[in-house]
Scaffold this active site. Structure first.
Site, short mmCIF file in Angstrom:
data_model
loop_
_atom_site.label_atom_id
_atom_site.label_comp_id
_atom_site.label_asym_id
_atom_site.label_seq_id
_atom_site.Cartn_x
_atom_site.Cartn_y
_atom_site.Cartn_z
N CYS A 2 0.87 -1.18 0.00
CA CYS A 2 0.00 0.00 0.00
C CYS A 2 0.91 1.23 0.00
O CYS A 2 2.07 1.17 0.36
CB CYS A 2 -0.86 0.04 1.25
SG CYS A 2 -1.92 -1.38 1.41
N ARG A 27 1.83 1.38 -5.82
CA ARG A 27 1.98 0.38 -4.74
C ARG A 27 0.66 -0.29 -4.42
O ARG A 27 0.61 -1.29 -3.71
CB ARG A 27 2.53 1.03 -3.48
CG ARG A 27 3.90 1.65 -3.61
CD ARG A 27 4.31 2.32 -2.32
NE ARG A 27 4.51 1.35 -1.28
CZ ARG A 27 5.68 0.75 -1.03
NH1 ARG A 27 6.73 1.06 -1.76
NH2 ARG A 27 5.80 -0.15 -0.08
N TRP A 76 -3.85 -1.76 -1.47
CA TRP A 76 -3.91 -3.03 -2.19
C TRP A 76 -4.50 -4.00 -1.20
O TRP A 76 -3.88 -4.32 -0.18
CB TRP A 76 -2.52 -3.48 -2.64
CG TRP A 76 -2.55 -4.68 -3.54
CD1 TRP A 76 -2.85 -4.73 -4.87
CD2 TRP A 76 -2.30 -6.05 -3.15
NE1 TRP A 76 -2.77 -6.00 -5.33
CE2 TRP A 76 -2.44 -6.85 -4.31
CE3 TRP A 76 -1.95 -6.66 -1.97
CZ2 TRP A 76 -2.27 -8.22 -4.32
CZ3 TRP A 76 -1.77 -8.03 -1.96
CH2 TRP A 76 -1.94 -8.80 -3.12
N ASN A 103 -0.18 -0.34 6.38
CA ASN A 103 0.32 -1.15 5.26
C ASN A 103 0.82 -2.44 5.86
O ASN A 103 1.64 -2.43 6.77
CB ASN A 103 1.45 -0.42 4.55
CG ASN A 103 2.10 -1.30 3.48
OD1 ASN A 103 1.50 -2.25 3.02
ND2 ASN A 103 3.32 -0.97 3.11
N GLY A 104 0.27 -3.57 5.43
CA GLY A 104 0.74 -4.86 5.94
C GLY A 104 -0.42 -5.72 6.40
O GLY A 104 -1.55 -5.52 6.00
N GLU A 492 10.65 -14.42 -18.78
CA GLU A 492 10.32 -13.02 -18.50
C GLU A 492 9.33 -12.48 -19.54
O GLU A 492 8.38 -11.78 -19.20
CB GLU A 492 11.58 -12.18 -18.47
CG GLU A 492 11.38 -10.69 -18.50
CD GLU A 492 10.60 -10.12 -17.31
OE1 GLU A 492 10.30 -10.88 -16.36
OE2 GLU A 492 10.26 -8.92 -17.36
N LYS A 496 5.67 -10.89 -18.56
CA LYS A 496 5.21 -9.56 -19.00
C LYS A 496 3.83 -9.65 -19.63
O LYS A 496 2.95 -8.83 -19.35
CB LYS A 496 6.22 -8.96 -19.98
CG LYS A 496 7.48 -8.44 -19.30
CD LYS A 496 7.17 -7.16 -18.57
CE LYS A 496 7.89 -6.86 -17.29
NZ LYS A 496 8.00 -7.84 -16.28
N GLU A 499 1.17 -10.45 -16.97
CA GLU A 499 0.92 -9.29 -16.09
C GLU A 499 0.12 -8.21 -16.80
O GLU A 499 -0.69 -7.53 -16.20
CB GLU A 499 2.27 -8.64 -15.73
CG GLU A 499 3.08 -9.29 -14.69
CD GLU A 499 4.25 -8.39 -14.31
OE1 GLU A 499 4.16 -7.75 -13.26
OE2 GLU A 499 5.23 -8.33 -15.09
N HIS A 515 9.71 -32.65 -24.90
CA HIS A 515 9.42 -33.50 -23.73
C HIS A 515 8.03 -33.23 -23.19
O HIS A 515 7.77 -33.47 -22.02
CB HIS A 515 10.50 -33.28 -22.66
CG HIS A 515 11.86 -33.63 -23.13
ND1 HIS A 515 12.30 -34.93 -23.29
CD2 HIS A 515 12.89 -32.84 -23.55
CE1 HIS A 515 13.54 -34.93 -23.75
NE2 HIS A 515 13.93 -33.69 -23.92
N LYS A 618 3.13 -3.04 -6.95
CA LYS A 618 4.54 -2.91 -7.34
C LYS A 618 5.46 -3.65 -6.38
O LYS A 618 6.46 -4.21 -6.78
CB LYS A 618 4.93 -1.43 -7.38
CG LYS A 618 6.37 -1.19 -7.81
CD LYS A 618 6.62 -1.73 -9.21
CE LYS A 618 8.04 -1.51 -9.66
NZ LYS A 618 8.31 -2.20 -10.94
C1 AGP Z 1 7.63 -7.97 -12.42
O1 AGP Z 1 7.14 -7.28 -13.57
C2 AGP Z 1 6.62 -7.98 -11.29
N1 AGP Z 1 6.26 -6.66 -10.92
C3 AGP Z 1 7.08 -8.84 -10.14
O2 AGP Z 1 7.35 -10.14 -10.64
C4 AGP Z 1 8.33 -8.34 -9.39
O3 AGP Z 1 9.46 -8.49 -10.19
C5 AGP Z 1 8.50 -9.19 -8.13
O4 AGP Z 1 7.37 -8.99 -7.31
C6 AGP Z 1 9.76 -8.85 -7.35
O5 AGP Z 1 9.71 -7.51 -6.91
P1 AGP Z 1 11.06 -6.88 -6.29
O6 AGP Z 1 12.08 -6.87 -7.39
O7 AGP Z 1 10.67 -5.50 -5.84
O8 AGP Z 1 11.48 -7.77 -5.15
#
Ligand code: AGP
Length: 623
Positions: A2, A27, A76, A103-104, A492, A496, A499, A515, A618
């Site tokens: 958050c 966030r 969040w 937050n948490g 990766e 992307k 996400e 396989h 984030k």
């Molecule tokens: C990547 O696009 C995502 N936002 C997510 O996988 C991110 O890389 C992961 O949560 C790790 O975050 P960090 O690098 O802040 O630890």
């Protein structure tokens, strides 16, 4: 997870709070709210489900009085759906004179809530946070001093929390506490700030203090006091934020993600700066936190990370093992922590995290330290919890990464991994255990110096990747293949797309296809293949070409990402996106960029929010 902002000072509090929340919105963005205490001492709160714009509309419809103290939150959701009632701030006490943001996760909230319910407390939400608000209000009513009441309650809370509180009967102070969640202080002149990270206040001040574990902040306009949960006064170090507010704004780009893709030449160059000399030699002063004895004793490296950061680790593994001949295993933080792994004092933990607040990775490193291991972190956020808890830190200098989908942080992390691999190889040579000829190390260093310019060339050649992204807006599934260092990039590329476009996307090691996964191939199935350089003696190029032939024979539509000068691949792929030639082990820094652009364009063509994808945040600051 958050976004949190606090302010006390002469400025319009609402402007400070909303400006900070705007910069922290990445966030978490499923609801937002603010509380202020007007000069007459009256606490006022506005909060709304949805994005920050909804809160701003609410305030325009129901204006707040001018105030000089307040707190703000963008959420969040963890406990309770994203509704107006569950939005923060939460009010405490029968007369709602206290306001709290959190937050948490408060893990023992149920028993605390039962205690309050038994006394007749009425709750307006399903959140764990509101429990803390009522507890502090109840304690304040008993003792009449907010810092005392606050300290007593936070000592009862278990789990992860950053909490901010204001109370209309003490309208000059913001109280804050942090345990297992981020909190930084911004120091102004006659004003002071609090935030989940420095983006909350960087437009007002670059003087910052990171709040440590189990610490309480008593923040007034003209004073900042930090104490432990047990009341001992703490004197934390101040640091200066090395980027400005403009860096955290879109700067005219259509999205933060588009800006951050374009930032990558600078991010890579800045991460190399001061560490890679013009003669190709590597200097990592940051490693002084680990003595040479520590380095010499390393018999294994365990890299821990999550998501995109874990793919940076996968790439670094190839380089460290190839250059320094030190065994590397890459672990997802959340798996590593709970599988009772073998960790010894001769294990070097390398934790990679853009935010430095990912709870899974924090828990993994804390566990490893308990086993006696040294921790080196590769982090993009100054003063982050992970950085402060590590024995040494290599900061990536990518600047603030606001878009939830990580781009420039990844290329900077891979760059830092290359520097570490070369540095370790140099260290082995200095210890008389050379693993690679000095001339080869120098050649690699000189090649790495050229990579930022090659990143710029990739950015200049993204038209095809963008066009394909638009053209494939209706794709229901895209597969990604890669081999060796191309395999993590295939993973990766798939992440992307998941996400950003919310479609099925999966990355595979190209050799793994036959396989099992090749059963997925049917007529028209789009497959993006990262093709290795054909210039290396032991090039895997022929094998990947065979893989492409296997999937084309079954109807796949193949898009290849290959290096300039590869005249063979065009015979097998419907489209080829070329990137400049470089050392194969550095190529992920280049080959990932077309995949970033492809995913961005496909998501945009679907009308989706590329900066704030659904269900994501984030930084995942809860386990
Ligand atoms: C990547 O696009 C995502 N936002 C997510 O996988 C991110 O890389 C992961 O949560 C790790 O975050 P960090 O690098 O802040 O630890």
């Amino acid at each position: 997870m958050c976004g949190i902002v606090g302010y006390v000072g002469p400025k319009s509090t609402l402007e400070v709070l909303l400006g900070g929340l705007r910069r922290l919105e990445y966030r978490g963005y499923d609801s937002a709210g603010v509380s202020v205490i007007a000069p007459g001492g009256h606490l006022e709160t506005r909060k709304k489900a949805g994005k920050l714009d909804n809160l701003i509309a609410e305030i325009q419809a129901n204006p707040l009085e001018q105030a000089h103290i307040g707190i703000g939150h963008t959420r969040w959701a963890t406990h309770g759906a994203p509704t107006d009632g569950n939005a923060h701030p939460h009010l405490g006490g029968p007369e709602s004179k206290l306001s709290l943001i959190h937050n948490g996760i408060i893990e023992n909230f149920a028993e605390l809530k039962a205690e309050l319910l038994a006394e007749g407390t009425r709750f307006a939400s399903q959140t764990d946070s509101e429990v803390a608000a009522h507890l502090i209000a109840r304690e304040f009513a008993k003792v009449g001093d907010l810092p005392t009441a606050f300290a007593k309650v936070v000592n009862r809370l278990h789990g992860a929390f950053t909490i901010l509180v204001i109370h209309e009967e003490q309208p000059d102070v913001v109280l804050a506490a942090r345990r297992n969640a981020p909190l930084v202080i911004g120091l102004g002149d006659g004003e002071n700030f609090l935030g989940s990270d420095v983006a909350a206040f960087v437009e007002h001040t670059k003087r910052a203090i990171s709040v440590g574990q189990d610490e309480i902040v008593i923040l007034r306009a003209d004073s900042v006091e930090v104490r432990t949960f047990n009341g001992e006064v703490v004197h934390p170090d101040e640091f200066t934020v090395d980027w400005d507010a403009s860096a955290a704004s879109k700067g005219g780009w259509s999205s933060f993600m588009a800006k951050e893709i374009a930032d990558q030449p600078q991010a890579v160059a800045d991460t190399l700066m001061g560490r890679l000399e013009s003669d190709g030699s590597v200097k990592l002063d940051e490693m002084d936190g680990l003595s040479i004895a520590d380095i010499g004793a390393i018999d294994r490296i365990v890299m821990v990370a999550c998501g995109t950061a874990s793919y940076a680790c996968d790439v670094a593994k190839y380089a460290i093992e190839k250059f320094a001949r030190i065994p590397v295993q890459v672990e997802l933080s959340h798996e590593f922590r709970y599988r009772d792994p073998i960790v010894t004092p001769n294990t070097l933990i390398v934790a990679v995290s853009q935010s430095g607040e990912t709870m899974d990775t924090l828990m993994a490193t804390r566990f490893a330290k308990e086993q006696g291991a040294k921790v080196l972190s590769i982090c993009n956020t100054q003063g982050a919890t992970l950085a402060r808890e590590s024995d040494a830190v290599i900061y990536t200098h990518a600047g603030p990464e606001v878009a939830v989908a990580s781009t420039k942080a990844l290329t900077a992390q891979i760059t830092a991994g290359m520097l570490l691999a070369l540095w370790l190889a140099n260290g082995r040579a200095a210890a008389g255990r050379a693993t690679i000829p000095a001339a080869e190390l120098q050649r690699l260093g000189l090649e790495l110096l050229k990579v930022p310019a090659k990143v710029s060339e990739v950015l200049d050649g993204l038209d095809l990747a963008r066009k394909l992204g638009k053209d494939m807006a209706n794709a229901k599934s895209v597969l990604f293949l890669g081999r060796n260092v191309g395999f993590p990039i295939a993973m990766e590329g798939a992440l992307k797309l998941k996400e950003l476009a919310y479609i099925h996307a999966e990355g595979f090691a190209a050799g793994e296809l036959k396989h099992g996964p090749i059963a997925l191939i049917e007529e028209g199935q789009p497959v993006i293949v990262i093709v290795p350089s054909l210039r290396d003696e032991e090039s895997l190029h022929p094998k990947v070409i065979s893989n492409i032939q296997e999937i084309k024979a079954r109807g796949a539509r193949v898009i290849a990402v290959a290096e300039e000068g590869d005249h063979q691949v065009a015979d097998y792929a419907e489209h080829v996106i070329f990137v400049p030639q470089t050392e194969n082990i550095f190529s992920p820094i280049l080959t990932v960029i077309p995949l970033q652009a492809f995913a961005l364009e496909l998501s945009t063509a679907k009308g989706l929010d590329v900066d704030q994808p659904r269900n994501l945040a984030k930084s995942v600051t809860v386990e």
